[in-house]
Design a protein around this motif. Structure first.
Motif, PDB file in Angstrom:
ATOM      1  N   LEU A 235      -2.004  -0.917  -3.677  1.00 21.50           N
ATOM      2  CA  LEU A 235      -3.149  -0.077  -3.342  1.00 21.50           C
ATOM      3  C   LEU A 235      -2.696   1.335  -3.015  1.00 21.50           C
ATOM      4  O   LEU A 235      -1.721   1.517  -2.281  1.00 21.50           O
ATOM      5  CB  LEU A 235      -3.885  -0.684  -2.139  1.00 21.50           C
ATOM      6  CG  LEU A 235      -4.976   0.160  -1.463  1.00 21.50           C
ATOM      7  CD1 LEU A 235      -6.189   0.299  -2.371  1.00 21.50           C
ATOM      8  CD2 LEU A 235      -5.378  -0.459  -0.125  1.00 21.50           C
ATOM      9  N   VAL A 236      -3.399   2.324  -3.547  1.00 22.04           N
ATOM     10  CA  VAL A 236      -3.203   3.717  -3.172  1.00 22.04           C
ATOM     11  C   VAL A 236      -4.371   4.136  -2.294  1.00 22.04           C
ATOM     12  O   VAL A 236      -5.532   3.924  -2.651  1.00 22.04           O
ATOM     13  CB  VAL A 236      -3.134   4.626  -4.421  1.00 22.04           C
ATOM     14  CG1 VAL A 236      -3.450   6.065  -4.060  1.00 22.04           C
ATOM     15  CG2 VAL A 236      -1.760   4.552  -5.057  1.00 22.04           C
ATOM     16  N   THR A 237      -4.084   4.709  -1.123  1.00 22.71           N
ATOM     17  CA  THR A 237      -5.151   5.171  -0.237  1.00 22.71           C
ATOM     18  C   THR A 237      -4.637   6.244   0.711  1.00 22.71           C
ATOM     19  O   THR A 237      -3.439   6.332   0.978  1.00 22.71           O
ATOM     20  CB  THR A 237      -5.742   3.994   0.579  1.00 22.71           C
ATOM     21  OG1 THR A 237      -6.870   4.459   1.335  1.00 22.71           O
ATOM     22  CG2 THR A 237      -4.711   3.407   1.536  1.00 22.71           C
TER      23      THR A 237
ATOM     24  N   VAL B 293       0.733  -7.581 -11.945  1.00 23.11           N
ATOM     25  CA  VAL B 293       0.529  -6.627 -10.849  1.00 23.11           C
ATOM     26  C   VAL B 293      -0.817  -5.946 -11.037  1.00 23.11           C
ATOM     27  O   VAL B 293      -1.127  -5.446 -12.124  1.00 23.11           O
ATOM     28  CB  VAL B 293       1.653  -5.562 -10.829  1.00 23.11           C
ATOM     29  CG1 VAL B 293       1.427  -4.578  -9.682  1.00 23.11           C
ATOM     30  CG2 VAL B 293       3.027  -6.217 -10.714  1.00 23.11           C
ATOM     31  N   LEU B 294      -1.625  -5.917  -9.978  1.00 28.71           N
ATOM     32  CA  LEU B 294      -2.906  -5.210 -10.001  1.00 28.71           C
ATOM     33  C   LEU B 294      -2.764  -3.919  -9.213  1.00 28.71           C
ATOM     34  O   LEU B 294      -2.353  -3.923  -8.048  1.00 28.71           O
ATOM     35  CB  LEU B 294      -4.020  -6.066  -9.398  1.00 28.71           C
ATOM     36  CG  LEU B 294      -5.430  -5.449  -9.473  1.00 28.71           C
ATOM     37  CD1 LEU B 294      -5.894  -5.344 -10.921  1.00 28.71           C
ATOM     38  CD2 LEU B 294      -6.429  -6.264  -8.660  1.00 28.71           C
ATOM     39  N   LEU B 295      -3.097  -2.798  -9.857  1.00 28.13           N
ATOM     40  CA  LEU B 295      -3.010  -1.476  -9.245  1.00 28.13           C
ATOM     41  C   LEU B 295      -4.407  -1.022  -8.843  1.00 28.13           C
ATOM     42  O   LEU B 295      -5.346  -1.106  -9.640  1.00 28.13           O
ATOM     43  CB  LEU B 295      -2.396  -0.478 -10.226  1.00 28.13           C
ATOM     44  CG  LEU B 295      -1.065  -0.895 -10.867  1.00 28.13           C
ATOM     45  CD1 LEU B 295      -0.631   0.149 -11.898  1.00 28.13           C
ATOM     46  CD2 LEU B 295       0.002  -1.083  -9.806  1.00 28.13           C
ATOM     47  N   LEU B 296      -4.540  -0.521  -7.623  1.00 29.22           N
ATOM     48  CA  LEU B 296      -5.846  -0.128  -7.079  1.00 29.22           C
ATOM     49  C   LEU B 296      -5.774   1.328  -6.626  1.00 29.22           C
ATOM     50  O   LEU B 296      -5.100   1.645  -5.648  1.00 29.22           O
ATOM     51  CB  LEU B 296      -6.211  -1.037  -5.904  1.00 29.22           C
ATOM     52  CG  LEU B 296      -6.281  -2.531  -6.236  1.00 29.22           C
ATOM     53  CD1 LEU B 296      -5.820  -3.379  -5.064  1.00 29.22           C
ATOM     54  CD2 LEU B 296      -7.690  -2.926  -6.636  1.00 29.22           C
TER      55      LEU B 296
ATOM     56  N   THR C 203       0.822  -1.204   0.000  1.00 23.41           N
ATOM     57  CA  THR C 203       0.000   0.000   0.000  1.00 23.41           C
ATOM     58  C   THR C 203       0.858   1.256   0.000  1.00 23.41           C
ATOM     59  O   THR C 203       1.823   1.362   0.761  1.00 23.41           O
ATOM     60  CB  THR C 203      -0.936   0.017   1.220  1.00 23.41           C
ATOM     61  OG1 THR C 203      -1.830  -1.092   1.141  1.00 23.41           O
ATOM     62  CG2 THR C 203      -1.755   1.301   1.272  1.00 23.41           C
ATOM     63  N   LEU C 204       0.489   2.196  -0.871  1.00 20.32           N
ATOM     64  CA  LEU C 204       1.055   3.545  -0.862  1.00 20.32           C
ATOM     65  C   LEU C 204       0.084   4.420  -0.084  1.00 20.32           C
ATOM     66  O   LEU C 204      -1.045   4.647  -0.523  1.00 20.32           O
ATOM     67  CB  LEU C 204       1.231   4.072  -2.287  1.00 20.32           C
ATOM     68  CG  LEU C 204       2.133   3.250  -3.212  1.00 20.32           C
ATOM     69  CD1 LEU C 204       2.050   3.764  -4.645  1.00 20.32           C
ATOM     70  CD2 LEU C 204       3.576   3.281  -2.721  1.00 20.32           C
ATOM     71  N   LEU C 205       0.511   4.878   1.078  1.00 20.56           N
ATOM     72  CA  LEU C 205      -0.359   5.595   2.016  1.00 20.56           C
ATOM     73  C   LEU C 205       0.147   7.017   2.214  1.00 20.56           C
ATOM     74  O   LEU C 205       1.345   7.230   2.432  1.00 20.56           O
ATOM     75  CB  LEU C 205      -0.385   4.869   3.356  1.00 20.56           C
ATOM     76  CG  LEU C 205      -1.113   5.548   4.511  1.00 20.56           C
ATOM     77  CD1 LEU C 205      -2.618   5.611   4.255  1.00 20.56           C
ATOM     78  CD2 LEU C 205      -0.832   4.825   5.826  1.00 20.56           C
TER      79      LEU C 205
END
Length: 353
Positions: A198-200, A163-166, A42-44
């Motif tokens: 994941l970006v959040t 790779v799955l990007l969200l 995750t990129l937070l």
């Protein structure tokens, strides 16, 4: 999915010294990170920290000014988006309103001229995996937010990306549904064994979903680790406050600990600075009627907030925040003893005053 299949299809991802500016604004400033194969990463960070820009560069939707993107050790920096072994689930889901759910999921395969038998096989598999069988003939406007998200996931996964990007895929959901979808997404990733990024900006989401996370600020990666590592040992005051609640205590180093507005606090190790900050999470502070042997603070309750499963108390001096479930009837104005145990105090090593 069996382990052999995971090993053959799954790849990690590396970003090396990635830089990106928009005019005079540095969106990304020398970002380097390694995402392991099969990891939920995750990129937070807050809005404007560069996390979505980095995701778009990984996807090939934005060009970096400098740096490299690699999957499985192969440099894909110069590849167009359509040729990259990644797929993206966008915040808006980006479903085609005039197509059925089945046709939405099949769209990417049809545009790449896959044989019809292969399309049916792949689409049926993903629709079944995400429990969409009963709505395959419906259109997007007939679905709930959670159902639309599952369709977007099926459409992205049908291409079998490495790779799955969200991109903040749960931001439009209400709080109850968001919590359920977070757990479902984590289970799906474990079942597939594929690499998810994941970006959040949602700290709870990052804690629930991630194997590891990177906290970003102003275009830089501040800290990388497991959720437990980053939560328990934040590097600086920004990470401490952004990932959960934290009491930040300005401190001056003295023999055996630090001097603060609360008085002397013993520490388990010596800080590297003369003046700096120590932190402690609200739930790590013990509250009681008897004076502790070490790091006892006499404090008065100034404010109480009931949160269902616990109470948040604010106390003076120091406007300390304490989270507890054991004190059922604490009244404002009451004096209590607090224990800030030495092993619970975190030295913020780069936080100089």
């Amino acid at each position: 999915m069996n382990q052999n299949h995971q090993t053959q299809t799954n790849q990690g991802l590396t970003a090396k010294h990635v830089c990106k500016a928009f005019g005079k604004v540095k969106a990304l400033d020398d970002v380097t990170l390694d995402v392991k194969p099969g990891e939920f990463f995750t990129l937070l960070g807050p809005s404007g920290c560069g996390k979505t820009t980095l995701l778009r560069i990984i996807a090939g939707l934005e060009l970096a000014d400098a740096g490299q993107i690699l999957t499985g050790g192969k440099d894909i920096t110069g590849l167009p988006a359509i040729k990259r072994p990644v797929n993206t689930v966008f915040q808006s889901y980006a479903l085609f309103p005039h197509l059925t759910i089945y046709e939405n999921v099949a769209f990417g395969l049809r545009s790449r001229k896959f044989p019809e038998a292969e399309i049916k096989k792949r689409v049926d598999r993903r629709i079944e995996m995400l429990d969409l069988q009963e709505m395959a003939d419906r259109h997007p406007h007939q679905l709930s937010g959670g159902q639309k998200q599952r369709v977007a996931l099926a459409r992205a996964l049908v291409n079998e990306p490495d790779v799955l990007l969200l991109d903040e895929p749960m931001s439009a959901l209400d709080a109850r549904l968001r919590a359920q979808v977070q757990e479902d997404l984590r289970r799906l990733q474990r079942k597939l064994g594929r690499t998810f990024i994941l970006v959040t900006h949602d700290q709870a989401e990052a804690l629930v979903c991630s194997d590891r996370l990177a906290v970003m600020r102003s275009g830089r990666v501040i800290q990388i680790g497991t959720p437990e590592q980053v939560y328990d040992n934040p590097r600086d005051s920004f990470v401490a406050k952004f990932l959960g609640a934290a009491n930040l205590i300005p401190s001056k180093r003295v023999p055996g600990g630090v001097e603060t507005e609360l008085g002397f606090l013993a520490l388990d190790k010596e800080p590297p600075w003369e003046k700096g900050t120590v932190a402690i999470r609200p739930e790590w502070i013990r509250i009681g009627d008897e004076k502790p042997e070490r790091n006892g603070i006499r404090a008065r309750v100034s404010e109480i907030v009931y949160r269902g499963t616990n109470f948040d108390l604010w106390l003076e001096p120091g406007h300390l925040r304490v989270r507890t479930s054991s004190y059922k009837r604490v009244e404002a104005g009451r004096e209590v003893w607090l224990e800030l145990a030495p092993h619970e105090l975190v030295i913020l090593e780069d936080d100089h005053v």
